[in-house]
Scaffold this motif. Structure first.
Motif: not given
Length: 299
Positions: A209, A214, A227
């Motif tokens: 991550k 994204c 995000d």
């Protein structure tokens, strides 16, 4: 005619206690097996962090050395065999199971001794530190594979596949068993009685991550505030004042997109001195792409 099951070569493996297992095996024509066993080259029913499941890999490497020591090989030839064969043999197991430090040390010793000694059984000095041989040739090493980071990289591919938009049966099974922490990954496996393969894989999620962002499609999976999708940091850190005023901290991008702009669901009207925050926010979001029908994904 198609393929048929050969029951004479088939086994039934009971999990815990199964009543009348012998009668079932007799009716089907198979045999009753015992766990742990091996299936498609992978250990089945064994502890994923056990050193014992790696004994087959170590034996394969040692058998290779027996054949190679019967012939004269130059240093370059030994290096080629190390890089092309000995480095590749553990890859299949390393793609799922975490490699114990004890096994890494043994495989390093096998590769290191063969590289310096070759077919000679007498002791020879290692002229360069092993750690220096593991770096790339551009940096002065021999590009021999470092097994520990290679193991992590192969395991993290499963996390990348899990977070991808593609639909797979194994992903549905994992989701049903562990539940979802967010739209990208399952809950962490914390139970003392659930030391599964997925637990070792899931523990590396933060490494994945922290190295991804994204790409927004329909905006349903991307968390608007939490995000990284617009810029190089989360909007929660880029606009802490607006985040504190928002009543939709867990909302997705699709939840706050109205089709013409962004509705942050602020709990009160902005003061005059806070107008600069919303102006800077709209300047930043002007670079954000409009939503599409494609699914969100990590890049």
């Amino acid at each position: 005619m198609g393929l048929h099951i050969n029951w004479n070569k088939s086994f039934i493996y009971p999990v815990n206690t199964v009543p009348n297992i012998e009668d079932l095996a007799y009716k089907l024509g198979g045999k009753v097996g015992e766990l742990p066993t091996t299936y498609l080259g992978m250990p089945l029913g064994a502890k994923s962090k056990s050193s014992g499941i790696w004994s087959g890999v170590i034996e394969k490497c040692e058998r290779k050395l027996v054949n190679w020591k019967c012939q004269y090989l130059s240093s370059g030839g030994r290096l080629t065999l190390v890089n092309s064969v000995l480095d590749a043999l553990p890859s299949y197991m390393m793609s799922i199971f975490p490699i114990p430090a004890k096994v890494t040390k043994r495989l390093d010793a096998i590769r290191r001794n063969f590289l310096w000694k070759g077919s000679e059984d007498k002791k020879k000095y290692h002229l360069v530190k092993w750690e220096e041989l593991l770096v790339s040739k551009r940096e002065g090493g021999l590009n021999i594979r470092d097994l520990s980071p290679q193991n992590k990289s192969l395991i993290m591919k499963w996390l990348w596949k899990f977070a991808s938009p593609e639909v797979s049966l194994w992903k549905e099974v994992i989701t049903a068993k562990y539940g979802m922490e967010d739209k990208w990954m399952t809950e962490g496996v914390t139970s003392l009685y659930d030391c599964s393969v997925w637990r070792s894989i899931r523990n590396l999620w933060l490494l994945v991550k922290d190295r991804t962002k994204c790409k927004v499609g329909n905006g349903e999976k991307v968390a608007f505030w939490n995000d990284i999708w617009c810029g190089q940091e989360t909007l929660k850190h880029a606009f802490p004042e607006l985040h504190s005023l928002s009543q939709a901290h867990e909302a997705s991008v699709a939840d706050l997109w109205t089709g013409q702009g962004w509705n942050l669901h602020l709990r009160r009207n902005l003061n005059d001195w806070e107008i600069t925050f919303i102006a800077r926010f709209h300047d930043t979001m002007a670079r954000a792409t409009n939503l599409t029908e494609e699914q969100d994904r990590l890049i």
